[in-house]
Write a protein that holds these residues in place. Structure first.
Motif, mmCIF file in Angstrom:
data_model
loop_
_atom_site.group_PDB
_atom_site.id
_atom_site.type_symbol
_atom_site.label_atom_id
_atom_site.label_comp_id
_atom_site.label_asym_id
_atom_site.label_seq_id
_atom_site.Cartn_x
_atom_site.Cartn_y
_atom_site.Cartn_z
ATOM 1 N N SER A 16 -25.488 -159.341 -70.105
ATOM 2 C CA SER A 16 -25.248 -160.646 -69.512
ATOM 3 C C SER A 16 -25.240 -161.741 -70.569
ATOM 4 N N MET A 17 -24.247 -162.631 -70.456
ATOM 5 C CA MET A 17 -24.120 -163.798 -71.313
ATOM 6 C C MET A 17 -23.846 -163.454 -72.780
ATOM 7 N N LYS A 18 -23.329 -162.275 -73.051
ATOM 8 C CA LYS A 18 -22.965 -161.914 -74.409
ATOM 9 C C LYS A 18 -21.457 -162.047 -74.593
ATOM 10 N N THR A 19 -21.064 -162.488 -75.776
ATOM 11 C CA THR A 19 -19.658 -162.568 -76.148
ATOM 12 C C THR A 19 -19.439 -161.657 -77.346
ATOM 13 N N LEU A 20 -18.395 -160.862 -77.315
ATOM 14 C CA LEU A 20 -18.113 -159.915 -78.384
ATOM 15 C C LEU A 20 -17.194 -160.555 -79.408
ATOM 16 N N LEU A 21 -17.525 -160.401 -80.681
ATOM 17 C CA LEU A 21 -16.726 -160.933 -81.784
ATOM 18 C C LEU A 21 -16.093 -159.766 -82.533
ATOM 19 N N LEU A 22 -14.765 -159.802 -82.667
ATOM 20 C CA LEU A 22 -14.026 -158.757 -83.373
ATOM 21 C C LEU A 22 -13.181 -159.382 -84.470
ATOM 22 N N ASN A 23 -13.399 -158.947 -85.713
ATOM 23 C CA ASN A 23 -12.601 -159.480 -86.811
ATOM 24 C C ASN A 23 -11.323 -158.657 -86.983
ATOM 25 N N ARG A 24 -10.526 -159.012 -87.960
ATOM 26 C CA ARG A 24 -9.230 -158.348 -88.154
ATOM 27 C C ARG A 24 -9.411 -156.856 -88.404
ATOM 28 N N GLU A 25 -10.410 -156.500 -89.203
ATOM 29 C CA GLU A 25 -10.658 -155.084 -89.491
ATOM 30 C C GLU A 25 -11.015 -154.333 -88.212
ATOM 31 N N ASP A 26 -11.853 -154.953 -87.378
ATOM 32 C CA ASP A 26 -12.206 -154.330 -86.101
ATOM 33 C C ASP A 26 -10.964 -154.095 -85.255
ATOM 34 N N VAL A 27 -10.157 -155.132 -85.122
ATOM 35 C CA VAL A 27 -8.966 -155.054 -84.274
ATOM 36 C C VAL A 27 -8.055 -153.927 -84.745
ATOM 37 N N GLY A 28 -7.844 -153.846 -86.059
ATOM 38 C CA GLY A 28 -6.962 -152.825 -86.600
ATOM 39 C C GLY A 28 -7.449 -151.411 -86.364
ATOM 40 N N SER A 29 -8.762 -151.245 -86.229
ATOM 41 C CA SER A 29 -9.330 -149.907 -86.049
ATOM 42 C C SER A 29 -9.403 -149.483 -84.590
ATOM 43 N N LEU A 30 -9.119 -150.405 -83.673
ATOM 44 C CA LEU A 30 -9.391 -150.152 -82.256
ATOM 45 C C LEU A 30 -8.152 -149.836 -81.422
ATOM 46 N N ILE A 31 -6.974 -149.849 -82.029
ATOM 47 C CA ILE A 31 -5.772 -149.607 -81.237
ATOM 48 C C ILE A 31 -4.686 -149.020 -82.119
ATOM 49 N N SER A 32 -3.882 -148.144 -81.546
ATOM 50 C CA SER A 32 -2.755 -147.549 -82.255
ATOM 51 C C SER A 32 -1.455 -148.185 -81.774
ATOM 52 N N MET A 33 -0.401 -148.035 -82.568
ATOM 53 C CA MET A 33 0.888 -148.596 -82.152
ATOM 54 C C MET A 33 1.371 -147.949 -80.859
ATOM 55 N N LYS A 34 1.120 -146.655 -80.701
ATOM 56 C CA LYS A 34 1.527 -145.991 -79.455
ATOM 57 C C LYS A 34 0.835 -146.631 -78.259
ATOM 58 N N GLU A 35 -0.448 -146.966 -78.395
ATOM 59 C CA GLU A 35 -1.172 -147.633 -77.311
ATOM 60 C C GLU A 35 -0.603 -149.022 -77.051
ATOM 61 N N VAL A 36 -0.233 -149.729 -78.111
ATOM 62 C CA VAL A 36 0.315 -151.081 -77.940
ATOM 63 C C VAL A 36 1.633 -151.028 -77.177
ATOM 64 N N ILE A 37 2.482 -150.064 -77.504
ATOM 65 C CA ILE A 37 3.750 -149.926 -76.783
ATOM 66 C C ILE A 37 3.477 -149.733 -75.297
ATOM 67 N N GLY A 38 2.501 -148.905 -74.971
ATOM 68 C CA GLY A 38 2.153 -148.685 -73.570
ATOM 69 C C GLY A 38 1.647 -149.933 -72.895
ATOM 70 N N THR A 39 0.807 -150.692 -73.581
ATOM 71 C CA THR A 39 0.233 -151.881 -72.938
ATOM 72 C C THR A 39 1.258 -153.018 -72.847
ATOM 73 N N VAL A 40 2.238 -153.060 -73.755
ATOM 74 C CA VAL A 40 3.311 -154.053 -73.640
ATOM 75 C C VAL A 40 4.215 -153.710 -72.461
ATOM 76 N N GLU A 41 4.496 -152.427 -72.261
ATOM 77 C CA GLU A 41 5.236 -152.032 -71.064
ATOM 78 C C GLU A 41 4.478 -152.445 -69.800
ATOM 79 N N GLU A 42 3.175 -152.225 -69.814
ATOM 80 C CA GLU A 42 2.317 -152.632 -68.695
ATOM 81 C C GLU A 42 2.434 -154.136 -68.453
#
Length: 357
Positions: free
Chosen positions: A26-52
């Motif tokens: 409760s009441m927590k906010t998650l902070l993700l830097n560029r390195e985090d973001v790059g490690s958390l998703i693949s291009m194949k996943e991005v294509i799927g979520t853009v279609e979504e």
């Protein structure tokens, strides 16, 4: 090195304490830097979520106000602010992204393009995540090109022409190779050093041969798929150069004043927009409309309508198809939400107190 390792260890420990069995406390906010973001998703996943995202947009599940752009005095560029709500994930996203700040690297030690994404829980309006948005913009824009290729390019397309060789030109190749086999790339840039670097980078990363074209015309005439990713201020591509059956991924025009294609290209093409409302005001589609080469009824539809099966995609091998992509806030929304969910599942990032009860 020891100090950096110690900081990284403490950061992981803080994250582990703040993330309670994969759910932000409760009441927590998650902070993700560029390195985090790059490690958390693949291009194949991005294509799927853009279609979504496109399907949700054309299913009435999205609230997406017109985005705001602030142009700053030269040599600085512009900052875009994009906001979206998605009913399917109950997330509100807000992204601020900048482009065209050429002095940033040398004078300030930061990239020429910057971005930040905020995610809010739509049920409470609590700020649940702050993440670097510069990589997200590149990823989801590249994915948009790939989505259009799958829906609109010829099935036997093998050759890509890239007009422009910057970061987004590379991102388009990373994405498109996920949906087709690329046999060769013909590339053009007015900066010969940038062109040579693009060739070296693409061939090293993907093993795809890159032909550096002597002229824009030489490059365009080879294209099964033509990708334009410049910040053009005029007609870079002429209608006479475009072969029948070409699919055009028009990426570079997203504000008034930008242009990459001769408007005449649109006259007999199948025109598909990401958002008609945006493209007729700020996209490549504005130019032929403004010159009365086409009218509103000549726009075939939006990419989401094709993905939902409501309108056909490519119907013949000879038709020229154009995907005019101005970039949509809902793409940021679904992509950032998946990154956030992956971060929760993998205990990645740093959680902090942002709102006091």
């Amino acid at each position: 090195m020891v100090l950096m390792a110690d900081r990284a260890r403490r950061r992981r420990e803080q994250s582990a304490r703040a993330l309670d069995h994969g759910v932000i406390t409760s009441m927590k906010t998650l902070l993700l830097n560029r390195e985090d973001v790059g490690s958390l998703i693949s291009m194949k996943e991005v294509i799927g979520t853009v279609e979504e995202a496109y399907k949700a947009f054309n299913s009435g599940q999205v609230i997406q106000p017109a985005y705001t752009c602030i142009h700053l005095p030269p040599p600085r560029g512009e900052i875009d602010f994009k906001l979206a709500y998605c009913e399917t994930n109950e997330i509100i996203s807000m992204k601020a992204s900048s482009g065209g700040f050429p002095n940033n690297p040398t004078e300030h030690g930061v990239p020429s393009g910057m971005g930040t994404v905020l995610l809010f829980d739509a049920k409470t309006c609590a700020l649940i995540c702050v993440m670097d948005g510069s990589l997200i913009t590149g990823l989801r824009t590249g994915a948009a090109g790939a989505v259009s290729v799958r829906a609109l390019a010829r099935k036997n397309a093998k050759t890509i022409t890239s007009i422009g060789t910057g970061n987004q030109a590379r991102m388009q190749i990373r994405a498109i190779r996920e949906v087709m086999t690329i046999e060769s790339i013909h590339a053009w840039d007015d900066q010969l050093q940038a062109l040579a670097q693009y060739k070296a980078d693409i061939e090293r990363e993907f093993g795809i041969p890159v032909v550096t074209a002597r002229s824009k015309q030489d490059a365009v005439e080879q294209a099964d798929i033509l990708v334009t990713t410049t910040r053009g201020k005029g007609s870079l591509v002429e209608a006479a150069w475009v072969r029948p059956g070409t699919h055009i991924v028009a990426i570079g025009t997203d504000t008034q004043g930008k242009q990459e294609l001769e408007p005449e290209i649109f006259r007999n093409a199948k025109i598909v927009n990401d958002s008609i409302a945006q493209c007729i005001e700020k996209g490549e589609t504005w130019h032929p409309l403004h010159k009365n080469i086409i009218h509103g009824d000549d726009i075939h539809g939006e990419i989401g309508e094709i993905l939902l099966g409501r309108k056909p995609g490519r119907e013949t091998d000879d038709e020229i198809t154009i995907f005019d992509a101005t970039g949509m806030a809902i793409q940021d929304n679904t992509t950032a939400n998946l990154i956030y969910r992956n971060a929760i599942a993998r205990n990645t990032g740093m959680a902090f107190e942002f709102t006091c009860p």
